[in-house]
Design a protein around this motif. Structure first.
Motif, short mmCIF file in Angstrom:
data_model
loop_
_atom_site.label_atom_id
_atom_site.label_comp_id
_atom_site.label_asym_id
_atom_site.label_seq_id
_atom_site.Cartn_x
_atom_site.Cartn_y
_atom_site.Cartn_z
N ASP A 24 22.88 -42.38 6.07
CA ASP A 24 21.98 -41.69 7.21
C ASP A 24 22.80 -41.25 8.33
OD1 ASP A 24 20.51 -43.24 5.17
OD2 ASP A 24 18.73 -43.16 6.68
N ILE A 25 22.52 -39.85 8.65
CA ILE A 25 23.53 -39.36 9.89
C ILE A 25 22.81 -39.34 11.41
CG2 ILE A 25 24.70 -37.27 10.56
CD1 ILE A 25 24.81 -36.45 7.48
N HIS A 26 21.46 -39.17 10.99
CA HIS A 26 20.86 -39.17 12.31
C HIS A 26 21.22 -38.50 13.57
CE1 HIS A 26 17.32 -41.39 10.99
NE2 HIS A 26 18.12 -42.57 10.39
N LEU B 153 22.38 -38.77 1.31
CA LEU B 153 21.08 -39.61 1.03
C LEU B 153 19.85 -39.14 2.07
CD1 LEU B 153 22.67 -42.86 -0.04
CD2 LEU B 153 21.70 -41.16 -1.67
N GLY B 154 20.18 -38.17 2.91
CA GLY B 154 18.82 -37.72 4.11
C GLY B 154 18.87 -38.30 5.17
N ASP B 155 17.93 -38.07 6.08
CA ASP B 155 17.87 -38.36 7.31
C ASP B 155 18.99 -37.61 8.24
OD1 ASP B 155 15.41 -39.50 6.93
OD2 ASP B 155 16.13 -41.73 7.66
N TYR B 156 19.31 -36.45 8.23
CA TYR B 156 20.23 -35.85 8.67
C TYR B 156 19.90 -35.54 10.50
CZ TYR B 156 20.72 -35.01 4.02
OH TYR B 156 20.65 -35.03 2.66
N VAL B 157 18.60 -35.85 10.86
CA VAL B 157 18.18 -35.61 12.02
C VAL B 157 17.59 -36.77 12.83
CG1 VAL B 157 17.77 -33.11 11.48
CG2 VAL B 157 15.81 -34.76 11.32
N ASP B 158 17.17 -36.70 14.06
CA ASP B 158 16.42 -37.53 14.94
C ASP B 158 17.22 -39.00 15.21
OD1 ASP B 158 14.26 -36.07 14.28
OD2 ASP B 158 13.30 -37.19 12.87
N GLY B 159 17.83 -38.67 16.51
CA GLY B 159 18.85 -40.03 16.98
C GLY B 159 19.48 -39.54 17.88
N TRP B 160 20.76 -39.01 17.51
CA TRP B 160 21.73 -38.50 18.56
C TRP B 160 21.61 -37.02 18.90
CZ3 TRP B 160 23.62 -42.49 20.56
CH2 TRP B 160 23.90 -43.81 19.73
N SER B 161 22.15 -36.64 19.73
CA SER B 161 21.87 -35.02 20.43
C SER B 161 22.04 -34.04 19.67
CB SER B 161 22.42 -35.06 21.76
OG SER B 161 23.85 -35.21 21.74
N GLU B 162 22.73 -34.17 18.36
CA GLU B 162 23.26 -32.86 17.80
C GLU B 162 22.67 -32.73 16.55
OE1 GLU B 162 27.53 -31.93 18.98
OE2 GLU B 162 27.59 -34.05 18.50
N ASN C 53 23.04 -49.72 -0.84
CA ASN C 53 22.44 -49.18 0.31
C ASN C 53 23.61 -48.79 1.21
OD1 ASN C 53 21.04 -48.73 2.80
ND2 ASN C 53 19.99 -50.64 2.76
N ILE C 54 23.71 -47.43 1.61
CA ILE C 54 24.61 -46.79 2.19
C ILE C 54 24.36 -46.54 3.80
CG2 ILE C 54 26.59 -45.17 2.08
CD1 ILE C 54 26.44 -46.74 -0.30
N ASP C 55 23.28 -46.97 4.13
CA ASP C 55 22.75 -46.66 5.45
C ASP C 55 23.09 -47.91 6.50
OD1 ASP C 55 21.56 -46.14 7.88
OD2 ASP C 55 19.46 -46.42 7.02
N THR C 56 24.12 -47.56 7.03
CA THR C 56 24.73 -48.74 7.91
C THR C 56 24.53 -48.64 9.39
OG1 THR C 56 26.91 -47.52 7.80
CG2 THR C 56 26.58 -49.31 6.02
N GLY C 57 23.30 -47.88 9.82
CA GLY C 57 22.80 -48.02 11.03
C GLY C 57 23.20 -46.95 11.95
N ALA C 58 23.73 -45.73 11.50
CA ALA C 58 24.45 -44.83 12.19
C ALA C 58 23.22 -44.20 13.39
CB ALA C 58 24.75 -43.79 11.49
N GLY C 59 22.23 -44.43 13.05
CA GLY C 59 21.27 -43.95 14.02
C GLY C 59 20.86 -44.75 15.25
N PHE C 60 21.44 -46.09 15.23
CA PHE C 60 21.18 -47.32 15.91
C PHE C 60 22.52 -47.55 16.63
CE2 PHE C 60 17.45 -47.30 12.98
CZ PHE C 60 16.67 -47.44 13.88
N TYR C 61 23.04 -48.78 16.16
CA TYR C 61 24.19 -49.20 16.86
C TYR C 61 25.40 -49.60 15.75
CZ TYR C 61 21.88 -53.77 15.64
OH TYR C 61 21.09 -54.85 15.14
#
Length: 243
Positions: free
Chosen positions: A9-11, A35-44, A204-212
């Protein structure tokens, strides 16, 4: 043999995605699965979509739709702000579109429209944002929202890992349907893990890029993986989804 790379997830973290791509030696004939969640989180967020659209012109790319992408798609289509979405990263996504004209928004909307709910490759590996609940597989799923929201598949894989042999009658039928399953959606940070995690045949490849955490990518054949820096260090004046 051409490789397949799977991205978590890129977020909205374009800087992390660019950095990660620079760290992987990808040839033009290899496959990239997101795998999705390209948006919502950081400013870009809007800029991430532009980058991915350009990337698909150079490589074989498969884009899975996440729950945040479905929210953004709905907003682009109807210009109606979902209140829950707004509080969970939607605000930053809307702001990222401030200088995007109508024509480009329509191109982005079409990009979201073409995303897949899931993908099964030639080796019977499943790629899906979250999971599925039907013991007969995602094609028999009664509730398609499970593709982008389900967490029971991952929780089951973690619980059953190394406890019951694959040939046991007690082994979950869902896990027998595919060679391997690749998901995002549930940050590994929830388990104090900063790298891709495995439970049974689920990765599971989501290692929390949208968070910390970091943005991660894995080669499904060798299981070698690459990561960006902690995404928050690339956006030092932002909070991402750390709220």
């Amino acid at each position: 043999m051409n490789r397949t790379f799977v991205f978590g997830d890129i977020h909205g973290g374009l800087k992390a995605l660019v950095q990660l791509m620079d760290r992987i030696a990808i040839s033009e004939n290899e496959r990239l699965i997101f795998l999705g969640d390209y948006v919502d989180g950081w400013s870009e967020s809007a800029q991430v979509i532009d980058f991915l659209m350009d990337l698909s012109k150079k490589y074989e790319c498969i884009f899975i739709k996440g729950n945040h992408d479905a929210w953004c798609q709905e907003w682009l289509m109807n210009d109606v702000v979902n209140d829950i979405w707004f509080l969970h990263g939607g605000k930053s996504t809307i702001e990222s579109y401030q200088n995007v004209d109508l024509s480009e928004k329509q191109q982005h909307q079409e990009f979201f429209n073409q995303m897949k709910d899931y993908f099964v490759d030639e080796n019977n590996n499943l790629f899906i944002h979250a999971g599925f609940s039907s013991m007969h597989g995602p094609e028999k799923e009664h509730y398609q929202t499970n593709f982008s929201w389900d967490r029971t598949l991952w929780e089951m894989a973690l619980t059953m890992d190394k406890r019951i042999k694959k040939d046991s009658l007690l082994y979950p039928k869902r896990l027998l349907l595919f060679n391997e399953i690749y998901i995002g959606h549930t940050p590994t940070l929830h388990y104090d893990v900063e790298i891709p995690m495995q439970g049974c045949n689920v990765w599971n490849i989501d290692t929390g890029a949208g968070f910390y955490g970091k943005l991660s990518c894995i080669d499904i054949e060798s299981k070698e993986f690459w990561q960006s820096d902690v995404v928050q260090t690339l956006y030092p004046n932002e909070k991402g989804r750390n709220k």
